[in-house]
Design an enzyme around this catalytic site. Structure first.
Site, PDB file in Angstrom:
ATOM      1  N   HIS A  97      83.997  91.155  41.616  1.00  0.00           N
ATOM      2  CA  HIS A  97      82.586  91.191  41.209  1.00  0.00           C
ATOM      3  C   HIS A  97      81.669  90.767  42.356  1.00  0.00           C
ATOM      4  O   HIS A  97      82.040  89.974  43.214  1.00  0.00           O
ATOM      5  CB  HIS A  97      82.322  90.387  39.921  1.00  0.00           C
ATOM      6  CG  HIS A  97      82.387  88.905  40.031  1.00  0.00           C
ATOM      7  ND1 HIS A  97      82.862  88.103  39.021  1.00  0.00           N
ATOM      8  CD2 HIS A  97      82.023  88.047  41.013  1.00  0.00           C
ATOM      9  CE1 HIS A  97      82.781  86.840  39.381  1.00  0.00           C
ATOM     10  NE2 HIS A  97      82.277  86.772  40.585  1.00  0.00           N
TER      11      HIS A  97
ATOM     12  N   ASN B   9      88.089  89.137  41.080  1.00  0.00           N
ATOM     13  CA  ASN B   9      88.209  90.455  40.437  1.00  0.00           C
ATOM     14  C   ASN B   9      87.294  91.495  41.093  1.00  0.00           C
ATOM     15  O   ASN B   9      87.142  92.602  40.593  1.00  0.00           O
ATOM     16  CB  ASN B   9      87.897  90.348  38.929  1.00  0.00           C
ATOM     17  CG  ASN B   9      86.458  89.920  38.657  1.00  0.00           C
ATOM     18  OD1 ASN B   9      85.676  89.723  39.591  1.00  0.00           O
ATOM     19  ND2 ASN B   9      86.096  89.779  37.392  1.00  0.00           N
TER      20      ASN B   9
ATOM     21  N   ASP C 223      71.638  85.994  40.399  1.00  0.00           N
ATOM     22  CA  ASP C 223      72.004  85.899  38.982  1.00  0.00           C
ATOM     23  C   ASP C 223      71.731  84.502  38.427  1.00  0.00           C
ATOM     24  O   ASP C 223      71.435  83.568  39.180  1.00  0.00           O
ATOM     25  CB  ASP C 223      73.479  86.291  38.774  1.00  0.00           C
ATOM     26  CG  ASP C 223      74.396  85.730  39.866  1.00  0.00           C
ATOM     27  OD1 ASP C 223      73.990  84.772  40.545  1.00  0.00           O
ATOM     28  OD2 ASP C 223      75.505  86.253  40.029  1.00  0.00           O
TER      29      ASP C 223
ATOM     30  N   GLU D 155      80.720  92.626  36.828  1.00  0.00           N
ATOM     31  CA  GLU D 155      82.157  92.579  36.616  1.00  0.00           C
ATOM     32  C   GLU D 155      82.752  93.988  36.732  1.00  0.00           C
ATOM     33  O   GLU D 155      82.008  94.981  36.703  1.00  0.00           O
ATOM     34  CB  GLU D 155      82.437  91.995  35.215  1.00  0.00           C
ATOM     35  CG  GLU D 155      81.902  90.567  34.996  1.00  0.00           C
ATOM     36  CD  GLU D 155      82.791  89.478  35.614  1.00  0.00           C
ATOM     37  OE1 GLU D 155      83.357  89.704  36.701  1.00  0.00           O
ATOM     38  OE2 GLU D 155      82.894  88.399  35.016  1.00  0.00           O
TER      39      GLU D 155
HETATM   40  C1  F6R Z   1      77.081  83.913  42.689  1.00  0.00           C
HETATM   41  C2  F6R Z   1      77.683  85.185  42.353  1.00  0.00           C
HETATM   42  C3  F6R Z   1      79.162  85.433  42.360  1.00  0.00           C
HETATM   43  C4  F6R Z   1      79.934  84.628  43.414  1.00  0.00           C
HETATM   44  C5  F6R Z   1      81.434  84.879  43.264  1.00  0.00           C
HETATM   45  C6  F6R Z   1      82.237  84.084  44.279  1.00  0.00           C
HETATM   46  O1  F6R Z   1      75.678  83.976  42.641  1.00  0.00           O
HETATM   47  O2  F6R Z   1      76.955  86.049  42.048  1.00  0.00           O
HETATM   48  O3  F6R Z   1      79.389  86.806  42.560  1.00  0.00           O
HETATM   49  O4  F6R Z   1      79.494  84.989  44.684  1.00  0.00           O
HETATM   50  O5  F6R Z   1      81.840  84.549  41.980  1.00  0.00           O
HETATM   51  O6  F6R Z   1      82.105  82.729  44.003  1.00  0.00           O
HETATM   52  P1  F6R Z   1      82.737  81.618  44.964  1.00  0.00           P
HETATM   53  O7  F6R Z   1      81.960  81.661  46.221  1.00  0.00           O
HETATM   54  O8  F6R Z   1      82.531  80.327  44.210  1.00  0.00           O
HETATM   55  O9  F6R Z   1      84.156  81.966  45.148  1.00  0.00           O
END
Ligand code: F6R
Length: 256
Positions: A138, A136, A67, A143
């Site tokens: 995702h 959450n 992303d 989301e």
């Molecule tokens: C990142 C992404 C997100 C993260 C998620 C967890 O490219 O797509 O899904 O993997 O928000 O983030 P952290 O590792 O910072 O807790």
């Protein structure tokens, strides 16, 4: 779905790097899907070490990031493009022509998403997709409520996601829109490796792995993937089994 639990973040990261390295050794021209965020930073540091000290060769590897924020030029230090060069790409011998990130500033974002999907298809698909997980549920920026068969598309981030990321990255602001591979794109990967560490992930890890498969917990859909591996530290795994924290981990890992 297989779950491996490690005593701490460092050991989880080393094991994850070994897993990715084995994928590269098995198939030097493999296609990796990569995530950003706090969680894979240890994995990327260990991959850089394996490159420098053990000669792990990235020259044949193709990468696709999950992303990217919309409206941030790739040179912006907050962009995921910058993140990947800072934490991984500039430390290994990856061929820049084989590194793919979504362009959040493309004039036609729909077209950019279509371009990305066909590029993934043209390379033969993703062999190993690395994922983190949001509190959450995702995965990528899918989301809660995202379609289980969704493809790469423009998404609106929840206020909670923007705030969590803003605080973690210690920046004043972040865009509320992004481009992200869809859950369908992620599910097409031949192997999934999801990493989660820390107490803040315990509840969602429990819901994603033990709860029903539902779009309201996007990561739960991975229960339907034929080759999904979750690597967790003890804190992220702490709600999986009552009293688990009192159970010693033999040889640094346990299978649940
Ligand atoms: C990142 C992404 C997100 C993260 C998620 C967890 O490219 O797509 O899904 O993997 O928000 O983030 P952290 O590792 O910072 O807790």
């Amino acid at each position: 779905m297989k779950i491996l639990i490690y005593p701490n973040y460092e050991q989880m990261s080393v094991a994850a790097a070994r897993f990715v390295a084995d994928c590269i050794l098995d198939k030097p021209r493999c296609v990796l899907g990569l995530a950003t965020g706090e969680t894979p930073i240890g994995l990327y540091a260990e991959l850089a070490r394996l490159h420098h000290e053990e000669g792990l060769d990235f020259s044949g590897v193709t990468t696709f990031n999950l992303d990217e924020y919309c409206d941030l030029p790739k040179e912006d230090s907050r962009s995921f493009h910058s993140f990947m060069w800072r934490h991984l790409f500039s430390h290994v011998n990856v061929d820049p022509r084989k590194v793919h990130t979504l362009k959040g500033t493309a004039p036609d974002l729909e077209e950019e998403c279509r371009r990305y999907e066909s590029l993934i298809k043209d390379t033969g698909g993703i062999d190993l997709q690395v994922l983190g997980i949001g509190v959450n549920g995702h995965i990528g920026f899918n989301e809660p409520g995202s379609p289980p068969d969704g493809r790469t598309r423009v998404v609106t981030l929840t206020a909670q996601t923007v705030e969590i990321n803003r605080a973690k990255e210690k920046v004043e602001s972040l865009p509320g829109r992004a481009v992200s591979m869809g859950i369908g794109t992620i599910m097409d990967a031949k192997q999934i490796l999801l990493l989660a560490a820390g107490r803040s992930k315990a509840d969602i890890v429990h819901r994603a792995t033990r709860g029903p498969v539902t779009p309201s917990v996007p990561a739960s859909i991975l229960q339907n993937h034929a080759n999904a591996l979750f690597m967790l530290d003890l804190e992220a795994a702490s709600l999986l089994e009552t009293g688990f924290l009192n159970t010693p981990c033999a040889a640094g890992e346990c299978t649940v």
